[in-house]
Design a protein around this motif. Structure first.
Motif, short mmCIF file in Angstrom:
data_model
loop_
_atom_site.label_atom_id
_atom_site.label_comp_id
_atom_site.label_asym_id
_atom_site.label_seq_id
_atom_site.Cartn_x
_atom_site.Cartn_y
_atom_site.Cartn_z
N PHE A 79 -2.39 1.49 -1.61
CA PHE A 79 -1.37 2.40 -2.12
C PHE A 79 -0.40 2.80 -1.01
O PHE A 79 -0.81 3.12 0.10
CB PHE A 79 -2.04 3.65 -2.70
N THR A 80 0.90 2.76 -1.33
CA THR A 80 1.93 3.27 -0.44
C THR A 80 2.66 4.38 -1.17
O THR A 80 3.19 4.15 -2.26
CB THR A 80 2.95 2.16 -0.05
N LYS A 84 8.67 11.58 -3.04
CA LYS A 84 8.86 12.21 -4.36
C LYS A 84 7.61 12.18 -5.23
O LYS A 84 7.65 12.59 -6.38
CB LYS A 84 10.03 11.55 -5.08
N GLY A 85 6.50 11.68 -4.69
CA GLY A 85 5.23 11.75 -5.42
C GLY A 85 4.78 10.45 -6.04
O GLY A 85 3.58 10.22 -6.21
N PHE A 86 5.71 9.58 -6.41
CA PHE A 86 5.31 8.28 -6.96
C PHE A 86 4.89 7.35 -5.82
O PHE A 86 4.88 7.74 -4.66
CB PHE A 86 6.44 7.67 -7.81
N GLY A 87 4.54 6.13 -6.16
CA GLY A 87 4.13 5.20 -5.11
C GLY A 87 4.07 3.78 -5.61
O GLY A 87 4.51 3.47 -6.73
N PHE A 88 3.53 2.90 -4.79
CA PHE A 88 3.41 1.48 -5.11
C PHE A 88 2.06 0.98 -4.65
O PHE A 88 1.51 1.47 -3.66
CB PHE A 88 4.52 0.67 -4.43
N VAL A 89 1.52 0.01 -5.38
CA VAL A 89 0.29 -0.64 -4.96
C VAL A 89 0.61 -2.08 -4.57
O VAL A 89 1.25 -2.81 -5.33
CB VAL A 89 -0.78 -0.63 -6.07
N GLN A 110 -1.37 7.80 1.01
CA GLN A 110 -0.91 6.68 1.81
C GLN A 110 -2.06 5.85 2.38
O GLN A 110 -3.01 6.40 2.94
CB GLN A 110 -0.02 7.24 2.94
N LYS A 111 -1.99 4.53 2.19
CA LYS A 111 -2.93 3.54 2.74
C LYS A 111 -4.30 3.53 2.05
O LYS A 111 -5.20 2.82 2.49
CB LYS A 111 -3.12 3.71 4.25
N ASP A 112 -4.48 4.31 0.97
CA ASP A 112 -5.76 4.30 0.26
C ASP A 112 -6.00 2.95 -0.42
O ASP A 112 -5.07 2.32 -0.93
CB ASP A 112 -5.79 5.39 -0.83
N LYS A 113 -7.24 2.51 -0.43
CA LYS A 113 -7.66 1.34 -1.19
C LYS A 113 -7.95 1.84 -2.60
O LYS A 113 -8.74 2.78 -2.78
CB LYS A 113 -8.92 0.75 -0.56
N VAL A 114 -7.32 1.25 -3.60
CA VAL A 114 -7.43 1.79 -4.96
C VAL A 114 -7.77 0.71 -5.98
O VAL A 114 -7.55 -0.49 -5.76
CB VAL A 114 -6.11 2.48 -5.40
N LEU A 115 -8.32 1.19 -7.10
CA LEU A 115 -8.55 0.37 -8.29
C LEU A 115 -7.43 0.74 -9.25
O LEU A 115 -7.20 1.92 -9.51
CB LEU A 115 -9.91 0.72 -8.89
N TYR A 116 -6.70 -0.25 -9.76
CA TYR A 116 -5.56 0.06 -10.61
C TYR A 116 -5.47 -0.90 -11.80
O TYR A 116 -6.12 -1.96 -11.81
CB TYR A 116 -4.25 -0.01 -9.82
N LYS A 117 -4.68 -0.51 -12.78
CA LYS A 117 -4.45 -1.37 -13.95
C LYS A 117 -2.95 -1.42 -14.23
O LYS A 117 -2.26 -0.40 -14.19
CB LYS A 117 -5.16 -0.82 -15.18
N VAL A 118 -2.44 -2.62 -14.50
CA VAL A 118 -1.04 -2.78 -14.90
C VAL A 118 -0.92 -2.42 -16.38
O VAL A 118 -1.64 -2.97 -17.21
CB VAL A 118 -0.55 -4.22 -14.66
N LEU A 136 -10.86 3.96 -4.07
CA LEU A 136 -12.10 3.33 -3.61
C LEU A 136 -12.42 3.69 -2.16
O LEU A 136 -13.57 3.85 -1.78
CB LEU A 136 -11.98 1.81 -3.73
N GLU A 137 -11.36 3.80 -1.35
CA GLU A 137 -11.57 4.05 0.07
C GLU A 137 -10.34 4.75 0.63
O GLU A 137 -9.21 4.33 0.37
CB GLU A 137 -11.78 2.70 0.79
N ARG A 138 -10.57 5.81 1.37
CA ARG A 138 -9.45 6.56 1.92
C ARG A 138 -8.83 5.83 3.12
O ARG A 138 -9.55 5.34 3.99
CB ARG A 138 -9.89 7.96 2.33
N GLY A 139 -7.51 5.80 3.14
CA GLY A 139 -6.80 5.08 4.21
C GLY A 139 -6.55 5.93 5.44
O GLY A 139 -6.43 5.43 6.55
N ILE A 140 -6.42 7.24 5.24
CA ILE A 140 -6.18 8.12 6.39
C ILE A 140 -7.14 9.31 6.33
O ILE A 140 -7.45 9.81 5.25
CB ILE A 140 -4.72 8.63 6.44
N THR A 141 -7.58 9.73 7.48
CA THR A 141 -8.45 10.91 7.56
C THR A 141 -7.78 12.03 8.34
O THR A 141 -8.21 13.17 8.29
CB THR A 141 -9.78 10.55 8.26
#
Length: 714
Positions: A79-80, A84-89, A110-118, A136-141
């Motif tokens: 995830f990026t 403004k709150g939205f993002g992109f995978v 930002q940078k989270d590993k995610v499970l997504y559906k189109v 699934l996994e946090r990108g930043i701590t």
């Protein structure tokens, strides 16, 4: 028995309902109602759900909703975020990014590993849209940002604007920070629903206006290691400062060959030297001699592990964070003049057309006769400065011949279609307090081009040699442009009267080169170059030879900078093993297994370094413009969006004119034509247009520069 049958039947109905749902995820209450589970059997229902989750037939989201992985075509990605709150995978399997609306991010950062559906497939004008199912996994701590104090609590506003939500800091976790402090906050609770993430301050960097705090903030933001671990210093404690006679044994001796280094005035890590002679048949014999870093950085040592972890040296605006300690990079591994040094040499016989007709890669010992600068070489070749001609008369014939070979190699690359993206880099001059006092484009000359051409031909020669030897290797690859980006670029350059010819639906780099040459010298040159560059894929390191599109090269690698790039160091190691016959079957297999991961890691570290360098440049550009509010500058339109018009000044500084600030008309953005136009007046702002702007506002916190068009532009 009958009760078990009822339970199994209900379980099947439960799974069937989840699988048949068109939109996911589903609430438990909704499912209970659909399969007629009374409140008295709610505990039994939860037991069934738990069984299905444990069996992998149902997935539970962080919000406690349920979905079936088999029927919803879920995928994973990174995830990026956006301010403004939205993002992109970015999908793990590759392909175009997926747009995620602000209310469907499921707390992803930002940078989270995610499970997504189109949920909506895109077309050529619009991205596909999706929803985040689960983080699934946090990108930043940790987050670096500006602390703002409130009554009884505070917030950290992240420097990284891709982190949309401020970090809530409870009073007991503020560590004494006050408003205006730049801090590092560790996240202790991540965002859920509409709640902000919560953190605790672990380091106060200083006040935002304190000298050096801005650069230190970037260093912390990208988690760049400044100091080396004690075990590394311990390993190099007794490192010699001069090459021993024992280490010179068994190497090719090129100390009698007139050899020079050519670098910038302030360079301290000199990792390449060059020599040039003519053969009896009239061919050029080019020697590219690279510091033999692997002789001192042995495999499986703390020094090697730290070099790998860093991946690259990072060149920030006020300092260098080296990949290797200065004792190596500026000492025994630096090809300083008038001293013996160990090297890996690539000796290439090149004919009058620029073809490498023979070559030899070997371990060597060299002696650099002169430490030359780009400025001095340019003045010798172009200006023929009398004092320099006298001072360097010994190497003048070789420099003249080097200039000939530079042109030969350049012409060969041009014939095959190699693309030169000649965008000016920024040269930022700081005073002793770290304040920018001048910014201008970095000077490029025939001297910088000479070294570029020699390093390019060397890197290609080494890569081709490794390919045919079939040894484990790290190639530098650059794939063809993405079809979608290519179409957008074609559409854009067509508006300026340029066209790309295709063969079998594919574009050869020669076509891109042709467009750049046609645009050369025009007012649109920089804009055309930038737009084409944006359509290109990013170059990366990989174990497979996939070619280099931009260079129109079948084989390419990075061999020439082992002091500052780990891939080069790894390549030296593999070549030396090949030369010594140490790549037996088992070892070859092991290295081939490791190479893809090394390539991914080094590519990632390169991206991080690039981002950090770009951020520090932007910080200093913003600081440079702080005292220029109200001043007018000429520039060109470098970007147009639905929120503003970007203008670049001749000194490489870029700012934005917000559409909302244009009050003489209502302006709209036409994405297809890439223009901003006035609805009433029909006035058009195009990329490449010359404009005059006034500096309206500068924000150090946001790292932005706001312009207004002067009265003559509106």
């Amino acid at each position: 028995m009958e009760e078990n049958n009822v339970l199994e039947e209900r379980k099947i109905r439960l799974l069937g309902y989840i699988e048949s749902a068109e939109y996911i995820p589903l609430r438990r209450k909704e499912i209970r109602q659909m399969i007629s589970v009374p409140d008295s059997e709610r505990e039994q229902f939860e037991g069934m759900v738990l069984e299905l989750i444990n069996e992998g037939k149902v997935v539970e989201t962080k919000k406690g909703k349920l979905l079936a992985p088999k029927t919803i075509n879920m995928s994973t990605g990174t995830f990026t975020g956006h301010a403004k709150g939205f993002g992109f995978v970015t999908p793990d399997e590759g392909g175009a990014d997926i747009f995620i609306p602000a209310n469907e991010t499921a707390g992803a950062m930002q940078k989270d590993k995610v499970l997504y559906k189109v949920i909506r497939t895109g077309d050529k004008d619009k991205k596909s849209e999706g929803v985040i199912i689960k983080v699934l996994e946090r990108g930043i701590t940790r987050v670096v940002g500006l602390y703002e104090q409130s009554k009884g609590f505070g917030f950290v506003i992240a420097d990284d604007k891709k982190i949309a939500k401020d970090i809530f800091i409870a009073k007991e976790n503020a560590k004494g920070a006050v408003s205006g402090h730049k801090v590092v906050a560790e996240i202790i609770n991540y965002a859920e629903e509409r709640r902000n993430p919560e953190g605790k301050i672990i380091e106060i960097l200083g006040h935002i206006n304190d000298p050096g705090v801005d650069i230190l903030s970037v260093i912390r933001q990208y988690d760049l290691a400044v100091e080396f671990p004690d075990e590394v210093y311990k390993e190099i404690e007794n490192l010699e400062t001069e090459v021993s006679e024992k280490d010179k044994a068994g190497r090719e001796d090129f100390r009698g060959l007139l050899t020079i280094t050519i670098d910038g005035e302030d360079a301290k890590d000199l990792d390449d030297a060059v020599s040039l002679t003519k053969t009896a048949t009239g061919n050029y014999m080019l020697g590219v001699h690279i510091a033999d870093v692997t002789h001192y950085v042995r495999e499986h040592t703390a020094l090697d592990r730290e070099g790998y972890a860093r991946g690259t040296s990072v060149y920030l605006v006020d300092r260098v964070i080296p990949m290797l300690p200065h004792k190596l990079s500026n000492g025994i591994c630096s090809l300083n003049p008038h001293t013996d040094r160990l090297a890996m040499s690539c000796m290439m016989e090149i004919d009058a057309k620029g073809n490498v007709v023979d070559h030899k890669i070997c371990e060597s010992v060299i002696y650099s006769d002169y430490r030359m600068t780009y400025t001095a070489v340019r003045e010798l070749i172009e200006d023929k400065t009398p004092a320099l001609l006298e001072e360097f008369k010994e190497i003048l014939p070789m420099l003249t011949m080097m200039n000939e070979l530079r042109q030969v190699l350049g012409e060969k690359r041009k014939r095959r279609g190699s693309v030169n993206f000649d965008l000016p880099e920024s040269k930022i001059i700081l005073n002793e307090q770290g304040k920018p006092i001048d910014i201008h484009p970095y000077e490029r000359s025939i001297a910088t081009n000479l070294i570029e051409e020699f390093m390019l031909v060397c890197n290609e020669t080494v890569a081709e040699n490794a390919f045919w030897q079939e040894i484990p290797f790290l190639y530098r690859t650059h794939l063809e442009p993405d079809e979608e980006k290519l179409q957008r670029m074609e559409q854009f350059i067509r508006g300026f009267g340029y066209h790309l010819r295709k063969k079998d639906g594919e574009v050869h780099p020669r076509e891109i080169q042709r467009v750049l040459l046609e645009a050369e010298g025009t007012e649109q040159e920089r804009i055309i170059t930038r737009m084409i560059l944006r359509s290109m894929m990013q170059a990366r390191y990989g174990a497979d030879n996939l070619g280099h599109f931009g260079l129109a090269a079948k084989y390419y690698c990075h061999f020439t900078s082992p002091i500052r790039r780990y891939p080069d160091l790894q390549i030296h190691r593999l070549l030396k093993k090949m030369l010594h016959g140490e790549l037996k079957e088992a070892e070859t297999k092991e290295y081939k297994k490791k190479m893809p991961d090394i390539g991914k890691h080094c590519s990632k570290r390169e991206r991080i370094a690039d981002d950090a360098e770009r951020d520090t440049d932007q910080l200093k550009k913003v600081e440079y413009m702080e005292d220029k509010i109200g001043e007018a500058f000429e520039g060109i339109i470098s970007g147009v969006t639905n929120w503003g018009i970007y203008v670049e000044l001749p000194n490489t500084i870029e700012g934005m004119v917000a559409l909302a600030m244009l009050d003489d008309d209502y302006y709209e953005f036409d994405e297809k034509k890439m223009v901003v136009f006035g609805r009433k007046s029909g006035k058009i702002y195009r990329l490449g247009d010359k404009v005059t702007v006034v500096v309206a506002k500068v924000s150090k916190e946001l790292r932005t520069i706001d312009f207004l068009f002067d009265d003559g532009e509106e």
